[in-house]
Design a protein around this motif. Structure first.
Motif, PDB file in Angstrom:
ATOM      1  N   GLU A 226      48.587  53.095  63.617  1.00 12.70           N
ATOM      2  CA  GLU A 226      48.412  52.629  62.239  1.00 12.70           C
ATOM      3  C   GLU A 226      49.154  53.494  61.222  1.00 12.70           C
ATOM      4  OE1 GLU A 226      44.188  52.650  61.852  1.00 12.70           O
ATOM      5  OE2 GLU A 226      43.905  50.777  62.982  1.00 12.70           O
ATOM      6  N   ASN A 227      49.374  54.767  61.528  1.00 10.27           N
ATOM      7  CA  ASN A 227      49.891  55.694  60.512  1.00 10.27           C
ATOM      8  C   ASN A 227      51.184  56.418  60.871  1.00 10.27           C
ATOM      9  OD1 ASN A 227      47.561  55.703  58.455  1.00 10.27           O
ATOM     10  ND2 ASN A 227      46.510  56.033  60.401  1.00 10.27           N
ATOM     11  N   TYR A 228      51.437  56.611  62.154  1.00 12.89           N
ATOM     12  CA  TYR A 228      52.632  57.354  62.570  1.00 12.89           C
ATOM     13  C   TYR A 228      53.317  56.631  63.731  1.00 12.89           C
ATOM     14  CZ  TYR A 228      51.036  61.248  59.659  1.00 12.89           C
ATOM     15  OH  TYR A 228      50.647  62.027  58.595  1.00 12.89           O
ATOM     16  N   GLU A 229      53.511  55.347  63.569  1.00 11.96           N
ATOM     17  CA  GLU A 229      54.080  54.534  64.637  1.00 11.96           C
ATOM     18  C   GLU A 229      55.462  55.038  65.058  1.00 11.96           C
ATOM     19  OE1 GLU A 229      54.053  49.828  65.288  1.00 11.96           O
ATOM     20  OE2 GLU A 229      55.503  50.466  63.767  1.00 11.96           O
ATOM     21  N   ASN A 230      56.274  55.454  64.073  1.00 16.83           N
ATOM     22  CA  ASN A 230      57.635  55.906  64.395  1.00 16.83           C
ATOM     23  C   ASN A 230      57.621  57.151  65.280  1.00 16.83           C
ATOM     24  OD1 ASN A 230      56.544  57.318  62.145  1.00 16.83           O
ATOM     25  ND2 ASN A 230      58.573  58.041  61.561  1.00 16.83           N
ATOM     26  N   LEU A 231      56.718  58.094  64.999  1.00 16.74           N
ATOM     27  CA  LEU A 231      56.626  59.304  65.822  1.00 16.74           C
ATOM     28  C   LEU A 231      56.134  58.969  67.226  1.00 16.74           C
ATOM     29  CD1 LEU A 231      55.088  61.901  63.329  1.00 16.74           C
ATOM     30  CD2 LEU A 231      57.495  61.568  63.927  1.00 16.74           C
ATOM     31  N   LEU A 232      55.194  58.055  67.310  1.00 13.21           N
ATOM     32  CA  LEU A 232      54.643  57.638  68.601  1.00 13.21           C
ATOM     33  C   LEU A 232      55.738  57.005  69.458  1.00 13.21           C
ATOM     34  CD1 LEU A 232      51.785  57.394  70.049  1.00 13.21           C
ATOM     35  CD2 LEU A 232      51.835  55.010  69.293  1.00 13.21           C
ATOM     36  N   CYS A 233      56.512  56.113  68.842  1.00 12.60           N
ATOM     37  CA  CYS A 233      57.582  55.432  69.576  1.00 12.60           C
ATOM     38  C   CYS A 233      58.646  56.412  70.050  1.00 12.60           C
ATOM     39  CB  CYS A 233      58.225  54.360  68.691  1.00 12.60           C
ATOM     40  SG  CYS A 233      57.163  52.929  68.379  1.00 12.60           S
ATOM     41  N   GLU A 234      59.004  57.337  69.193  1.00 13.13           N
ATOM     42  CA  GLU A 234      60.040  58.308  69.538  1.00 13.13           C
ATOM     43  C   GLU A 234      59.596  59.217  70.680  1.00 13.13           C
ATOM     44  OE1 GLU A 234      62.649  61.882  67.395  1.00 13.13           O
ATOM     45  OE2 GLU A 234      61.460  60.495  66.168  1.00 13.13           O
ATOM     46  N   TYR A 236      57.218  58.690  73.031  1.00 14.74           N
ATOM     47  CA  TYR A 236      56.881  58.062  74.311  1.00 14.74           C
ATOM     48  C   TYR A 236      57.835  56.939  74.712  1.00 14.74           C
ATOM     49  CZ  TYR A 236      52.852  60.987  73.731  1.00 14.74           C
ATOM     50  OH  TYR A 236      52.045  62.084  73.548  1.00 14.74           O
ATOM     51  N   LYS A 237      58.954  56.853  74.000  1.00 20.96           N
ATOM     52  CA  LYS A 237      60.032  55.919  74.368  1.00 20.96           C
ATOM     53  C   LYS A 237      59.544  54.480  74.494  1.00 20.96           C
ATOM     54  CE  LYS A 237      62.449  59.668  74.653  1.00 20.96           C
ATOM     55  NZ  LYS A 237      63.168  60.118  73.433  1.00 20.96           N
ATOM     56  N   ILE A 238      58.728  54.080  73.530  1.00 24.90           N
ATOM     57  CA  ILE A 238      58.336  52.675  73.433  1.00 24.90           C
ATOM     58  C   ILE A 238      58.847  52.148  72.098  1.00 24.90           C
ATOM     59  CG2 ILE A 238      56.322  52.790  74.954  1.00 24.90           C
ATOM     60  CD1 ILE A 238      54.563  53.213  72.569  1.00 24.90           C
ATOM     61  N   GLU A 260      46.273  48.493  76.320  1.00 25.83           N
ATOM     62  CA  GLU A 260      47.517  48.171  77.013  1.00 25.83           C
ATOM     63  C   GLU A 260      48.638  49.126  76.601  1.00 25.83           C
ATOM     64  OE1 GLU A 260      48.378  46.066  79.472  1.00 25.83           O
ATOM     65  OE2 GLU A 260      46.230  45.679  79.686  1.00 25.83           O
ATOM     66  N   ILE A 261      48.683  49.459  75.322  1.00 31.46           N
ATOM     67  CA  ILE A 261      49.689  50.419  74.833  1.00 31.46           C
ATOM     68  C   ILE A 261      49.427  51.790  75.451  1.00 31.46           C
ATOM     69  CG2 ILE A 261      50.632  51.558  72.781  1.00 31.46           C
ATOM     70  CD1 ILE A 261      49.791  48.990  71.212  1.00 31.46           C
ATOM     71  N   PHE A 262      48.157  52.158  75.548  1.00 33.21           N
ATOM     72  CA  PHE A 262      47.758  53.416  76.182  1.00 33.21           C
ATOM     73  C   PHE A 262      48.253  53.466  77.630  1.00 33.21           C
ATOM     74  CE2 PHE A 262      44.553  55.548  78.870  1.00 33.21           C
ATOM     75  CZ  PHE A 262      44.566  56.834  78.326  1.00 33.21           C
ATOM     76  N   LEU A 263      48.074  52.363  78.364  1.00 28.42           N
ATOM     77  CA  LEU A 263      48.524  52.305  79.753  1.00 28.42           C
ATOM     78  C   LEU A 263      50.044  52.393  79.844  1.00 28.42           C
ATOM     79  CD1 LEU A 263      46.203  49.517  81.234  1.00 28.42           C
ATOM     80  CD2 LEU A 263      45.949  52.001  81.451  1.00 28.42           C
ATOM     81  N   GLU A 264      50.751  51.774  78.911  1.00 27.31           N
ATOM     82  CA  GLU A 264      52.212  51.820  78.908  1.00 27.31           C
ATOM     83  C   GLU A 264      52.710  53.250  78.690  1.00 27.31           C
ATOM     84  OE1 GLU A 264      56.209  50.511  79.067  1.00 27.31           O
ATOM     85  OE2 GLU A 264      54.308  49.713  79.813  1.00 27.31           O
ATOM     86  N   ILE A 265      52.012  53.983  77.818  1.00 22.88           N
ATOM     87  CA  ILE A 265      52.378  55.397  77.606  1.00 22.88           C
ATOM     88  C   ILE A 265      52.190  56.180  78.904  1.00 22.88           C
ATOM     89  CG2 ILE A 265      51.628  57.534  76.463  1.00 22.88           C
ATOM     90  CD1 ILE A 265      51.133  55.817  73.942  1.00 22.88           C
ATOM     91  N   GLY A 266      51.079  55.926  79.607  1.00 29.88           N
ATOM     92  CA  GLY A 266      50.842  56.569  80.896  1.00 29.88           C
ATOM     93  C   GLY A 266      51.917  56.217  81.904  1.00 29.88           C
TER      94      GLY A 266
END
Length: 310
Positions: A226-234, A236-238, A260-266
């Motif tokens: 909700e707040n730092y989507e860009n950092l999360l994507c960078e 964990y390469k999603i 599901e997003i949590f599982l994709e990060i894993g």
């Protein structure tokens, strides 16, 4: 899953408060009488959640300076807003990073400035050379021992990873003008809200056996989306497209979409167990550790009151 999480959060209010904290609070009430100024250490990522509500009452007649520690891990935009927030409340505030020493000398200068007028008055009455007596207060895991070691330029307080590692009272010489009274970190018996409990869990103040690690990681991931989507994507390469695609899936409730997003990060990090399944515990530990260590990026969990922007 979400209902179980919420029930566990409610139960935290009853189960977690260690008995030694009540004893520490009584000792602090006595020790406050010995000092001139309070240094209240807060975690710059959670300046509200890391404030012990009892401290305001215990120290209400004392001069005070707020130290926003771990500022290197926090969002720089929010750091500036928090300094202004405390300025508006007429409370001096300083940003510090106890690991690098950033802001420590500024903190010393502020303490001396706050006490300058009172020391002049004391000198006029014949009390020349009187030391400024300060007390450091802060909840466990806010970096209090590291701060004391930096400000005193020596290894004088016990530093460790576990909440509450500082055990006993001691006076520490800072310079020719200031002596510091260290105190153990103290929390309070009941949290104001589930949000406060979560923020303390994200930053490692609450021991991990209070809540299941995967539940804490779920709520952290929700916040980051909700707040730092860009950092999360960078990190964990999603892609943002992938996240939006999952969140917009109306066939599942929101918590399952986030799961599901949590599982994709894993999956991206190779947290795989037999059968090709995701190791949820390992994924949760990795996500929480990387947040605590600043590897996801500079992140602040709380805005100043009245400011809803990130």
């Amino acid at each position: 899953m979400q209902k179980e999480n919420e029930q566990n959060l409610r139960n935290m209010n009853i189960n977690w408060y260690p008995g030694h904290m009540a004893k520490t609070k009584r000792q602090i009430i006595e020790d406050v009488k010995l000092v001139d100024i309070i240094i209240e250490l807060l975690d710059a990522r959670i300046p509200i959640s890391s404030q012990n509500p009892d401290i305001a009452q215990i120290t209400k007649n004392k001069k005070k300076i707020v130290v926003l520690n771990k500022c290197d891990l926090a969002d720089e935009r929010q750091n500036k807003k928090w300094i202004q927030y405390f300025h508006n409340k007429h409370i001096p505030a300083v940003l510090t990073d106890s690991n690098s020493g950033k802001g420590i000398e500024e903190c010393v200068r502020r303490i001396e400035k706050i006490m300058d007028e009172e020391l002049k008055n004391q000198a006029e009455k014949g009390r020349i050379g009187r030391k400024i007596k300060a007390m450091v207060l802060g909840i466990p895991n806010v970096g209090k021992s590291s701060f004391i070691n930096r400000i005193s330029k020596k290894t004088s307080a016990g530093v460790g990873n576990k909440p509450g590692v500082t055990k006993q009272k001691q006076w520490i010489r800072i310079n020719e003008k200031i002596e510091l009274l260290d105190t153990p970190g103290v929390l309070w018996p009941k949290f104001e809200s589930e949000e406060v409990a979560l923020h303390l869990a994200f930053t490692g103040t609450i021991k991990e056996d209070i809540l299941q690690r995967t539940e804490i990681a779920y709520y952290l991931l929700k916040f980051l989306i909700e707040n730092y989507e860009n950092l999360l994507c960078e990190r964990y390469k999603i892609t943002e497209e992938y996240i939006h695609e999952q969140l917009e899936n109306e066939e599942r409730p929101e918590n399952e979409n986030i799961y599901e997003i949590f599982l994709e990060i894993g999956r991206k990090r190779g947290c795989i167990i037999s059968g090709g399944n995701i190791d949820e515990e390992k994924t949760a530990r990795m996500l929480l550790d990387e947040f605590k260590n600043g590897k996801i990026g500079k992140i602040t969990l709380e805005c100043p009151i009245g400011d809803v922007s990130f």
